[in-house]
Design an enzyme around this catalytic site. Structure first.
Site, short mmCIF file in Angstrom:
data_model
loop_
_atom_site.label_atom_id
_atom_site.label_comp_id
_atom_site.label_asym_id
_atom_site.label_seq_id
_atom_site.Cartn_x
_atom_site.Cartn_y
_atom_site.Cartn_z
N HIS A 371 -58.08 54.71 23.43
CA HIS A 371 -59.29 55.36 23.96
C HIS A 371 -58.89 56.45 24.93
O HIS A 371 -58.04 56.25 25.80
CB HIS A 371 -60.17 54.32 24.67
N SER A 372 -59.47 57.64 24.77
CA SER A 372 -59.25 58.75 25.69
C SER A 372 -57.76 59.09 25.77
O SER A 372 -57.11 59.34 24.76
CB SER A 372 -59.85 58.40 27.06
N LEU A 373 -57.18 59.07 26.98
CA LEU A 373 -55.77 59.41 27.15
C LEU A 373 -54.87 58.43 26.41
O LEU A 373 -53.76 58.80 25.98
CB LEU A 373 -55.42 59.44 28.63
#
Length: 733
Positions: A371-373
């Site tokens: 998720h995300s980074l």
């Protein structure tokens, strides 16, 4: 701590006495109706009469096991599922000493130590929680949740209740260890009084004062959700890596809690969308395990260094920035980026080995999700894997086999100037393989202080990960191994057509060495991912359509349309073509109603626009046309002119639908490269109706919505099970 004694003999004697009294009074067990636990509303006498009839029969209470969880600084008692509670009860009532007994619960993710009455997490660090065998409950002060009494006092309550039932002697009072009064009026009315402050300052006993609290016997008499349990068979394993910061959603929950929600949603969807496969026992479940890298990163001492230079103003905002936003800058730092990738890879390898040890019959595959980074971290790790290792599984148990003579633990501790702790490792029989599986908590339990623990773990994990890096040529004069860095032509092409042989496609920094995974992931899922943005910022303009991950076959970029952090991938593969991403179907089928309404209104407005333009065109031509001498000839010309216009309008109505269908048919043939095996890469969720009113208001929530999104989870399940030849009961449209 040994298990509490069972009340089997006393209950048998009580039931025999009750049976004799029933025979004397002419009442048989069949004539007593205990099915309705609620009192009769007619009168108090009828209520007491029912109690007297019911009181002649005593049945031992059925226990259920609970564990205590601290949620928002409050203790909450949560019941184990029915299968786990039954296993705990069987292990406790086996007649043997409970000390040393360990019962796996929650699908094997937690272990319950019966002797300690404690519950420990298996795959991640988490504070241990108390476990209790519960039979009697009282309602809490500020909420409607029931709290179990201690096991010892519950036993006292049960003995008093049994005597009251068998002897038909009620109105009994008991005093709890906290000087609180419990009164048993009858089987259906039992109350708990809290003593009023100062009521017994002169030595008097506490009285029935204060607001009474309800007391219930047996878990079946309280309102609590008890699940049936999880399937034992595990078909696939998915590692989930979080993004920036310690919190993963708007409720500031950890990655463990968010992955628990993701797993719960998947279990519900398996029952609704893979019902046939479950009935045929073709599938079990998919296990999702979290991977935490934030805590190891911020335990390196960087927070102390940041605190010294942080301004005292707007303290909370600066603390939030240091703890969350700076993770992005840490990842762009050569030093801390190495720590992050080492932590993620070593954690996934460690958990995978531990999972195989606890599940020796597991034969499924492994996938990863970020998720995300976290998705960018996984992307960089995958792009720097090497597929020239042959059979990884045969080498994962002996990763150091080609490294020559390796130093012993004693030599390594001597290098770290920690030789005084070698006797502890020797006493506990910890070798290098065992040390690779040890966590910070394990070293703390054997008496290693905090400073040496961090040095030991960092040294051995870094050494283990560096052994996974493939080196074929000596390092250059700058100290960097250029053979580990893939050329740009292997992955992408730059804007001016010139390639940089030493450009690292993963993070743009040649000083980072990427560790090797001991397994080959089948699919990589990215949720709300900034991969496209980071690749563009690194100077990569286009991804080679022939490029694919060395060890991973599938890649799905899943995002919400209002997610401010998410970026697309497909335009980097096919930059000259504009096309929409794949729309993820709603888990209940079809599109959301507001999206269909929006498309219908758009189509209607286009039709009105075409008709209006056609009529205006006809009017303009009639005004600008020169008058003809013959009326009939003008009429014929008007008809001949009007027919082409009408004929051009009629197909326009049909063409709007035909073109939309044609677009749908043209989407699959678009070549988006081999990054996902030739399939589409970008998948967009459907926004909710309330979200469409204001995109900016729901922007932050959109970035954190994936953990509880049924559409996201269903896509993950569908793609994973398709690799096993198992499909949805009804294909979604």
């Amino acid at each position: 701590m040994s298990c509490p004694p069972q009340r089997g003999q006393e209950s048998v004697k009580g039931s025999e006495v009750a049976r004799e009294r029933n025979v004397i009074s002419g009442i048989t067990p069949e004539t007593v109706d205990l099915s309705d636990p609620s009192p009769s509303p007619n009168s108090c006498s009828s209520f007491e009469l029912i109690d007297m009839d019911a009181g002649s029969l005593y049945e031992p209470v059925s226990p259920h096991w609970f564990y205590c969880k601290v949620i928002d600084s409050k203790e909450t008692w949560i019941p184990f599922n029915s299968e786990d509670s039954q296993q705990l009860e069987e292990a406790c009532s086996s007649g043997k000493d409970c000390n040393g007994k360990v019962v796996p619960t929650d699908g094997g993710r937690y272990d319950v130590h019966l002797g300690e009455r404690m519950r420990y997490a298996v795959y991640w660090d988490e504070q241990a929680s108390e476990v209790r065998r519960c039979t009697w409950f009282y309602k809490g002060d500020k909420d409607n949740k029931y709290v179990p009494y201690s096991e010892s006092f519950s036993q006292v309550l049960e003995e008093t209740y049994m005597l009251a039932v068998t002897q038909d002697d009620w109105k009994k009072k008991l005093e709890s260890p906290n000087r609180e009064i419990i009164v048993l009026h009858n089987p259906k009315l039992m109350v708990h009084y809290q003593p009023v402050a100062g009521s017994d300052e002169w030595g008097s006993t506490p009285t029935e004062q204060g607001r009474p609290r309800t007391v219930k016997r047996g878990v079946e008499n309280i309102s609590v959700d008890i699940h049936c349990g999880e399937p034992l068979q595990i078909d696939h394993l998915v590692f989930v890596v979080h993004g920036i910061g310690p919190a993963c959603d708007l409720r500031f929950r950890s990655i463990v809690q968010c992955v628990n929600d993701f797993r719960s949603v998947s279990l519900n969807l398996l029952q609704t969308h893979f019902k046939k496969a479950q009935e045929n026992q073709q599938i079990g479940r998919i296990e999702f395990l979290p991977v935490n890298w934030h805590s190891p990163l911020h335990s390196t001492g960087v927070d102390v260094d940041l605190q010294r230079i942080t301004l005292p103003s707007i303290n909370r905002l600066r603390h939030f920035t240091n703890d969350t936003i700076l993770d992005v800058f840490f990842y762009n730092s050569p030093t801390y980026c190495q720590t992050i990738v080492d932590t993620v890879a070593s954690e996934m390898n460690r958990i995978y080995i531990l999972f195989l040890q606890r599940n020796p019959d597991f034969k499924g595959g492994v996938s990863i999700a970020g998720h995300s980074l976290g998705s960018l971290i996984l992307f960089d790790i995958l792009t720097n894997q090497k597929d020239s290792l042959g059979d990884i599984d045969s080498k994962k148990d002996s990763p150091n086999m080609d490294q020559g003579d390796t130093p012993t633990i004693e030599e390594d501790l001597k290098k770290l100037q920690l030789s005084e702790f070698f006797s502890i490792f020797e006493k506990e029989k910890i070798d290098k393989k065992a040390l690779a599986l040890c966590t910070d908590k394990d070293l703390q339990e054997i008496g290693i202080p905090l400073g040496p623990r961090k040095k030991i773990l960092n040294y051995f994990r870094t050494r283990e990960n560096s052994m996974g890096i493939i080196t074929s040529t000596p390092q250059s004069a700058s100290g960097l191994n250029m053979s580990n860095i893939p050329k740009e032509s292997e992955f992408c092409s730059s804007a001016d057509g010139t390639g940089n042989d030493y450009l690292d496609v993963g993070i743009g920094q040649v000083s980072v060495k990427y560790p090797r995974l001991i397994y080959k992931p089948e699919i990589f899922f990215a949720f709300g991912s900034p991969i496209g943005m980071f690749l563009t910022v690194r100077g990569l303009k286009r991804i080679d359509p022939n490029y694919k991950f060395p060890t991973c076959k599938g890649f799905f970029n899943i995002y919400h349309p209002f997610d401010p952090v998410a970026y697309r991938i497909e335009p980097m593969v096919v930059p000259g073509v504009e096309f929409e991403p794949m729309l993820i179907p709603h888990h209940k089928g079809r599109k959301r109603m507001h999206l269909e309404l929006r498309e219908g209104l758009t189509r209607m407005s286009m039709d009105l626009k075409n008709n209006l333009l056609g009529s205006l065109r006809m009017a303009w031509k009639s005004f600008t046309r020169t008058p003809d001498p013959v009326l009939q000839s003008s009429e014929t010309t008007e008809e001949t002119e009007a027919e082409p216009v009408s004929s051009s309008e009629k197909p326009s109505d049909v063409n709007t639908e035909e073109t939309s269908e044609a677009v749908k048919e043209e989407v699959p043939p678009i070549n988006v490269g081999m990054l996902n095996g030739g399939q589409r890469i970008d998948y967009v969720l459907q926004e909710k109706p309330i979200e469409s009113f204001n995109e900016y208001l729901f922007a932050l929530q959109s970035h954190l919505c994936y953990w509880e999104s049924e559409d996201t989870v269903l896509l993950v399940l569908k793609e994973i099970y398709q690799t096993q030849g198992i499909f949805l009961d009804q294909p979604l449209q």
